[in-house]
Design an enzyme around this catalytic site. Structure first.
Site, short mmCIF file in Angstrom:
data_model
loop_
_atom_site.label_atom_id
_atom_site.label_comp_id
_atom_site.label_asym_id
_atom_site.label_seq_id
_atom_site.Cartn_x
_atom_site.Cartn_y
_atom_site.Cartn_z
N GLU A 355 5.19 -6.72 -4.25
CA GLU A 355 4.70 -5.88 -5.33
C GLU A 355 5.85 -4.97 -5.77
O GLU A 355 6.58 -4.42 -4.94
CB GLU A 355 3.50 -5.10 -4.77
CG GLU A 355 3.43 -3.66 -5.08
CD GLU A 355 2.56 -2.87 -4.06
OE1 GLU A 355 1.96 -3.45 -3.13
OE2 GLU A 355 2.50 -1.66 -4.22
N HIS A 440 -1.82 -2.95 5.42
CA HIS A 440 -2.66 -4.14 5.42
C HIS A 440 -3.04 -4.62 6.81
O HIS A 440 -2.72 -5.75 7.19
CB HIS A 440 -1.95 -5.28 4.67
CG HIS A 440 -1.70 -5.02 3.23
ND1 HIS A 440 -0.87 -5.81 2.45
CD2 HIS A 440 -2.18 -4.06 2.39
CE1 HIS A 440 -0.84 -5.34 1.21
NE2 HIS A 440 -1.61 -4.28 1.14
N ASN A 478 -2.14 -8.94 -1.33
CA ASN A 478 -2.88 -7.73 -1.01
C ASN A 478 -4.31 -8.14 -0.64
O ASN A 478 -4.91 -8.98 -1.32
CB ASN A 478 -2.86 -6.79 -2.20
CG ASN A 478 -1.46 -6.67 -2.78
OD1 ASN A 478 -0.95 -7.63 -3.34
ND2 ASN A 478 -0.85 -5.54 -2.62
P1 FAD Z 1 -11.77 -0.28 5.21
O1 FAD Z 1 -11.69 -0.31 3.74
O2 FAD Z 1 -10.66 0.33 5.98
O3 FAD Z 1 -13.15 0.44 5.58
C1 FAD Z 1 -13.50 0.77 6.89
C2 FAD Z 1 -14.30 2.07 6.85
O4 FAD Z 1 -14.90 2.29 8.12
C3 FAD Z 1 -13.45 3.30 6.56
O5 FAD Z 1 -14.03 4.05 5.52
C4 FAD Z 1 -13.46 4.06 7.88
O6 FAD Z 1 -13.38 5.48 7.72
C5 FAD Z 1 -14.78 3.64 8.48
N1 FAD Z 1 -14.81 3.70 9.95
C6 FAD Z 1 -13.87 3.27 10.82
N2 FAD Z 1 -14.29 3.46 12.10
C7 FAD Z 1 -15.51 4.03 12.02
C8 FAD Z 1 -16.45 4.47 13.00
N3 FAD Z 1 -16.21 4.34 14.32
N4 FAD Z 1 -17.61 5.06 12.58
C9 FAD Z 1 -17.87 5.20 11.25
N5 FAD Z 1 -17.01 4.78 10.27
C10 FAD Z 1 -15.86 4.20 10.67
N6 FAD Z 1 -5.25 -3.81 -0.63
C11 FAD Z 1 -5.26 -4.51 -1.79
O7 FAD Z 1 -5.85 -5.59 -1.84
N7 FAD Z 1 -4.62 -4.03 -2.90
C12 FAD Z 1 -3.94 -2.85 -2.88
O8 FAD Z 1 -3.40 -2.42 -3.90
C13 FAD Z 1 -3.89 -2.11 -1.68
N8 FAD Z 1 -3.19 -0.95 -1.58
C14 FAD Z 1 -3.28 -0.20 -0.45
C15 FAD Z 1 -2.66 1.05 -0.40
C16 FAD Z 1 -2.82 1.86 0.72
C17 FAD Z 1 -2.16 3.20 0.77
C18 FAD Z 1 -3.60 1.42 1.81
C19 FAD Z 1 -3.81 2.28 3.02
C20 FAD Z 1 -4.20 0.17 1.77
C21 FAD Z 1 -4.04 -0.64 0.66
N9 FAD Z 1 -4.66 -1.88 0.59
C22 FAD Z 1 -4.61 -2.62 -0.57
C23 FAD Z 1 -5.42 -2.43 1.73
C24 FAD Z 1 -6.94 -2.32 1.55
O9 FAD Z 1 -7.31 -1.03 1.16
C25 FAD Z 1 -7.60 -2.71 2.88
O10 FAD Z 1 -7.22 -4.04 3.19
C26 FAD Z 1 -9.12 -2.63 2.83
O11 FAD Z 1 -9.54 -1.32 2.54
C27 FAD Z 1 -9.75 -3.08 4.14
O12 FAD Z 1 -11.14 -3.23 3.95
P2 FAD Z 1 -12.14 -3.20 5.16
O13 FAD Z 1 -13.51 -3.37 4.64
O14 FAD Z 1 -11.66 -4.14 6.20
O15 FAD Z 1 -11.97 -1.74 5.83
#
Ligand code: FAD
Length: 500
Positions: A355, A440, A478
């Site tokens: 990117e 990621h 991503n």
């Molecule tokens: P998450 O979105 O991480 O959700 C998990 C949730 O569970 C969180 O809200 C957390 O607080 C909660 N949680 C965790 N443990 C507990 C617990 N014990 N009790 C209660 N709640 C809990 N991806 C892209 O595709 N495009 C992008 O442009 C991109 N840019 C990014 C930029 C940054 C700065 C970051 C940090 C990530 C980026 N990503 C991007 C990655 C993407 O955001 C993640 O891959 C995605 O959010 C993961 O989804 P998920 O559902 O696995 O978990």
């Protein structure tokens, strides 16, 4: 409240959790989402919900007393500053060999991320998740995910003229001059809104250095898409600032789920236990893996398979920056939302999808920044530490060498062609590669290994994994569209087959 009984409980409100919540509630099932972060719907004293990257305050980081910026230095001097300890929106979770950045709040990573919405290459998806039917993913679930997420494409004509994408045009032109193809990247940020920002007719967000600590406008984060749609069914409850600490089979049937309610300083103010017929782990790759590994080690879910906790990767992430010549300006105004990538994935000697990242400092810096996604084959495992009661990750910083090697092929070539050099002052003192952190995290509970082919945890009927932990460490782009589409696929099957 403690003692409650719910049909379905979802741990975490990121992509996996939001998809699960929408499809359950639409099917008539009352669903409780428990999220450790804040709701992020109330403005602070400055009238804004989120702070920007230029002036991070307590809202920026999860329970830290100083910022821990991914680009932590400038001219070799620490760019971090003191902040109040607060349940801020971005967590920099430190393991022995890597810092893992994650969103904290209702909406998970969607609150902090760059919004890039990229469908993985079909042939690569087939390699990483061979047990998943490709046609249904590409014909049904990826399109469904894109619709649910509100993905939109940038207007290519506007891109060519917009001041805020000068940095991306420079990055593209330099890549092309070295023979590397580039591609536009879709985004969940509303590009129509961004056009108005550029024209100065609306309050600025992407154009006001807002990214990684949240966006006050323009971003279609999950609280505005999937979770809003789930709430509209009238069957959703979201409980924020509650950290799930245990899930155990209940003698009354289903599972009992224990959680700590925390205040904004992270202190536990109450402990509650509820009973749920079904529990969906959607706490993210790290959150879900940590919980499950701890439950197995503590004998609360002793029959979880050995594969739980295995297969974690960083999507081959590595960051790097180049210093451009004085005549090659990248612009004082940079959109916080990337719009273009360099696609050198076809290079079998070192696939790279990079990117062209913004560096929204609000001033001309002549910096070209890149977040490279590579095919780093290294994988790590989570394990329970009985002395601390915590869960560690055995990733070593040196394991990122394959990512550096692949990225180096591309950026050495661009530097040679442009007669430019790397910046070595941004990731440390005399340090070119941002190799000790990731955006990621993927894996830890791989589909069809730690779970069945739809996320069911074997031996525990009614326990499911729905998030990025299902993906084996890499998706080549991503990740959130992959996570969303896989969750759409799995929940559809679970709602069809399992009895609720
Ligand atoms: P998450 O979105 O991480 O959700 C998990 C949730 O569970 C969180 O809200 C957390 O607080 C909660 N949680 C965790 N443990 C507990 C617990 N014990 N009790 C209660 N709640 C809990 N991806 C892209 O595709 N495009 C992008 O442009 C991109 N840019 C990014 C930029 C940054 C700065 C970051 C940090 C990530 C980026 N990503 C991007 C990655 C993407 O955001 C993640 O891959 C995605 O959010 C993961 O989804 P998920 O559902 O696995 O978990």
């Amino acid at each position: 409240a403690s003692g409650d009984h719910v049909p379905a409980l979802v741990i975490g409100s990121g992509y996996g959790g939001a998809v699960t919540a929408l499809r359950l509630t639409q099917s008539g099932i009352a669903t409780a989402v428990v999220e450790m972060g804040m709701a992020w719907n109330t403005a602070g004293s400055d009238g804004k919900v989120f702070c920007n990257v230029l002036n991070p305050d307590q809202r920026s980081y999860w329970l830290r007393t100083s910022t821990d910026q991914p680009i932590g230095y400038f001219l070799g001097i620490s760019a971090n500053k003191s902040i109040g300890r607060y349940t801020g929106v971005l967590d920099s979770e430190k393991f022995a060999g890597i810092r893992v950045y994650q969103g904290r709040g209702v909406g998970g990573g969607s609150l902090v991320n760059g919004g890039m919405a990229v469908v993985p290459r079909r042939d690569y998806f087939a390699q990483i998740l061979p047990s998943v039917d490709l046609a249904s993913m590409y014909d049904t679930y990826f399109p469904r995910a894109n619709t649910g997420l509100g993905v939109n494409a940038i207007d290519p004509a506007w891109f060519e003229t917009a001041e805020c994408y000068r940095f991306a045009r420079v990055g593209r032109d330099q890549a092309k001059a070295s023979g590397y193809p580039t591609t536009f990247l879709n985004n969940v940020y509303d590009f129509a809104y961004m056009k108005q920002e550029q024209a100065n007719t609306v309050p600025r967000s992407a154009l006001a250095s807002e990214v990684i600590y949240g966006n006050n406008h323009g971003k279609r984060s999950l609280d505005k898409t999937y979770l809003a749609a789930a709430a509209a069914t009238g069957r959703l409850s979201i409980t924020a600032q509650h950290v799930v600490t245990a899930v155990v089979p209940s003698s009354a049937g289903g599972y009992s789920v224990t959680m700590n309610q925390i205040d904004t300083a992270g202190a536990v103010v109450a402990t509650k236990t509820v009973r749920a017929d079904k529990v969906f782990f959607a706490a993210g790759s790290v959150g879900t893996s940590k919980l499950l590994v701890a439950m197995r080690a503590l004998g609360k879910l002793p029959n979880l398979p050995d594969a739980v906790g295995q297969g974690w990767g960083n999507n081959g992430n590595v960051m790097v920056a180049r210093a451009n010549h004085i005549w090659n300006t990248t612009g004082a105004l940079e959109s916080g939302m990337p719009a273009m990538g360099i696609d050198n994935w076809a290079d079998s000697a070192g696939p790279v999808f990079a990117e062209i990242a913004p560096f929204p400092a609000g001033t001309e810096l002549w910096i070209s920044l890149y977040l490279a996604i590579t095919k780093n084959p290294n994988r790590a495992a989570f394990s329970f530490d009985s002395s601390t009661g915590g869960v560690g990750l055995n990733w070593q910083t040196a394991w990122n060498q394959p990512a550096i090697d692949a990225a180096k092929r591309v950026f050495d070539t661009i530097n040679k062609k442009q007669v430019t050099v790397y910046r070595s002052d941004l990731f440390g003192v005399n340090k070119v590669w941002g190799d000790d952190f990731t955006y990621h995290p993927l894996g830890g509970c791989i589909l069809n290994q730690a779970t069945d082919n739809y996320g069911r945890l074997p031996g525990y009927p009614g326990l499911y994994v729905m998030d990025g932990s299902l993906i084996p460490g890499s998706t080549g782009v991503n990740p959130f569209v992959t996570i969303t589409a896989l969750a759409e696929r799995n929940i559809e099957q679970i709602l069809t087959i399992d009895s609720f």
